[in-house]
Design a protein around this motif. Structure first.
Motif, PDB file in Angstrom:
ATOM      1  N   UNK A  96     -21.534  15.096 -22.192  1.00  0.00           N
ATOM      2  CA  UNK A  96     -21.986  13.620 -22.411  1.00  0.00           C
ATOM      3  C   UNK A  96     -20.430  13.022 -22.839  1.00  0.00           C
ATOM      4  N   UNK A  97     -20.155  12.038 -22.466  1.00  0.00           N
ATOM      5  CA  UNK A  97     -18.829  11.480 -22.743  1.00  0.00           C
ATOM      6  C   UNK A  97     -18.947  10.227 -23.561  1.00  0.00           C
ATOM      7  N   UNK A  98     -17.997   9.832 -24.384  1.00  0.00           N
ATOM      8  CA  UNK A  98     -17.677   8.685 -25.286  1.00  0.00           C
ATOM      9  C   UNK A  98     -16.320   8.504 -25.595  1.00  0.00           C
ATOM     10  N   UNK A  99     -15.979   7.169 -25.984  1.00  0.00           N
ATOM     11  CA  UNK A  99     -14.591   6.921 -26.122  1.00  0.00           C
ATOM     12  C   UNK A  99     -14.159   7.615 -27.530  1.00  0.00           C
ATOM     13  N   UNK A 100     -12.899   8.024 -27.706  1.00  0.00           N
ATOM     14  CA  UNK A 100     -12.495   8.352 -29.111  1.00  0.00           C
ATOM     15  C   UNK A 100     -12.655   7.330 -30.224  1.00  0.00           C
ATOM     16  N   UNK A 249     -16.259  14.580 -25.763  1.00  0.00           N
ATOM     17  CA  UNK A 249     -17.072  15.258 -25.056  1.00  0.00           C
ATOM     18  C   UNK A 249     -18.239  16.044 -25.971  1.00  0.00           C
ATOM     19  N   UNK A 250     -19.445  15.312 -25.923  1.00  0.00           N
ATOM     20  CA  UNK A 250     -20.541  16.158 -26.658  1.00  0.00           C
ATOM     21  C   UNK A 250     -20.180  16.008 -28.297  1.00  0.00           C
ATOM     22  N   UNK A 251     -19.556  15.117 -28.673  1.00  0.00           N
ATOM     23  CA  UNK A 251     -19.008  14.848 -30.056  1.00  0.00           C
ATOM     24  C   UNK A 251     -17.940  15.326 -30.236  1.00  0.00           C
ATOM     25  N   UNK A 252     -16.906  16.057 -29.570  1.00  0.00           N
ATOM     26  CA  UNK A 252     -15.879  16.708 -29.942  1.00  0.00           C
ATOM     27  C   UNK A 252     -14.756  16.223 -29.130  1.00  0.00           C
ATOM     28  N   UNK A 253     -13.333  16.443 -29.307  1.00  0.00           N
ATOM     29  CA  UNK A 253     -12.364  15.748 -28.628  1.00  0.00           C
ATOM     30  C   UNK A 253     -12.426  16.714 -27.352  1.00  0.00           C
ATOM     31  N   UNK A 254     -12.095  16.082 -26.048  1.00  0.00           N
ATOM     32  CA  UNK A 254     -11.985  16.658 -24.926  1.00  0.00           C
ATOM     33  C   UNK A 254     -10.949  16.192 -23.925  1.00  0.00           C
ATOM     34  N   UNK A 255     -10.946  16.802 -22.917  1.00  0.00           N
ATOM     35  CA  UNK A 255      -9.896  16.103 -21.808  1.00  0.00           C
ATOM     36  C   UNK A 255     -10.552  16.139 -20.359  1.00  0.00           C
ATOM     37  N   UNK A 256     -10.438  14.942 -19.761  1.00  0.00           N
ATOM     38  CA  UNK A 256     -10.726  14.943 -18.429  1.00  0.00           C
ATOM     39  C   UNK A 256      -9.577  14.885 -17.370  1.00  0.00           C
ATOM     40  N   UNK A 257      -9.436  15.703 -16.571  1.00  0.00           N
ATOM     41  CA  UNK A 257      -8.394  15.798 -15.602  1.00  0.00           C
ATOM     42  C   UNK A 257      -8.775  15.635 -14.384  1.00  0.00           C
TER      43      UNK A 257
END
Length: 296
Positions: A96-100, A249-257
């Motif tokens: 589940x995505x969201x903006x930082x 990403x699900x409440x944590x920092x992530x990367x979409x490539x």
């Protein structure tokens, strides 16, 4: 038919609860598409029965959605050829995505309502009835008496189901750092070392007992343990053709490539004491294509 009984009014009342029902179903199933199917089935059941005699529509819908999800989990377990291992294996839930959020502490706190990957992986290893009891009671405050009717157990036995699940859930990502700034710093260090091919820098940012779960489809998925072994697998982000974007990403920092505009993978991590203890990579292109991804 009175105005209060019209299909349009009933649909409006249902929509007031859709967000909560979707949250219940996602936590139960770990799949956004299946969660939407469960919510739609809950609506169909309400449309068939109507709301007459239902004093607490939200509670009724929550319980019905839980029952639907329980049936879906049992069906999934019956179809699965290999049993889920206690640590979740290579399973990576739909992200589940969201903006930082910006630096404002109140904005940073908004991610607290998200359910993290580590917990979702643990939930996937539970028996369906355990998962239902834990999700409905601990996450959505549904009384054990109501849950007992769904799982066909006594309230005392249902309480024990939730207790067992709770112990497993508490073991998920113990001591994980909730600070998004420190999460991003660790992930940026991982990405930079990966792109540079700096093996020792990769090892330095990884916990010695780090676990990598990479879900890239049945034949390509893998579970890797240990800093040096995981560092060997980090070549995915060394490719110059990848365009990467940091996001929530699900409440944590992530990367979409992405490569040439097409999604390649979603990566998120668990960070403890400034080192990465868990990495989750979803690289199954069929699943990625079904997700609502943020714009490039």
């Amino acid at each position: 038919m009175t105005g209060a009984d019209t299909p349009a009014h009933l649909a409006d009342r249902f929509e007031e609860h859709r967000g909560r029902l979707g949250a219940v179903a996602y936590r139960m199933l770990g799949s956004l598409a299946e969660a939407e199917d469960a919510v739609q089935e809950a609506w169909l059941r309400l449309a068939r029965t109507g709301a007459d005699g239902i004093d607490n529509l939200g509670g009724w819908l929550t319980t019905v959605t839980g029952r639907i999800c329980l049936d879906m989990l049992r069906s999934r377990a019956a179809r699965r050829e290999e049993p889920m291992t206690e640590d979740g294996g290579t399973f990576v839930p739909d992200p589940v995505f969201g903006p930082l959020p910006a630096g404002d502490p109140e904005q940073q706190a908004l991610h607290a309502d998200s359910v993290g990957m580590a917990l979702l992986v643990v939930l996937e290893t539970l028996e369906p009835a355990e998962r239902l009891a834990f999700v409905l009671h601990d996450m959505f405050a549904v009384p054990f008496d109501d849950i007992a009717a769904v799982v066909e157990r006594t309230p005392a036995a249902t309480r024990q189901l939730a207790s067992r699940a709770r112990r497993r859930a508490r073991a998920a990502a113990p001591g994980a750092d909730p600070d998004l700034g420190r999460q991003r710093k660790a992930l940026e260090a991982f990405m930079a070392a990966s792109r540079a091919g700096d093996f020792e820098a990769l090892v330095a940012v990884l916990h010695p007992d780090v676990v990598l779960r990479a879900d890239a489809g049945a034949s390509l998925s893998r579970l890797v343990r240990g800093a040096r072994t995981v560092a060997e697998q980090a070549r995915l982000y060394r490719q110059d053709a990848l365009q990467t974007r940091f996001l929530l990403v699900n409440g944590a920092v992530g990367v979409l490539a992405r490569r040439s505009g097409q999604p390649v993978s979603v990566l998120t991590v668990t960070v403890v004491d400034d080192r990465i203890t868990e990495l989750y990579i979803l690289a199954d292109t069929d699943r990625l294509d079904r997700l609502e991804l943020p714009a490039a």
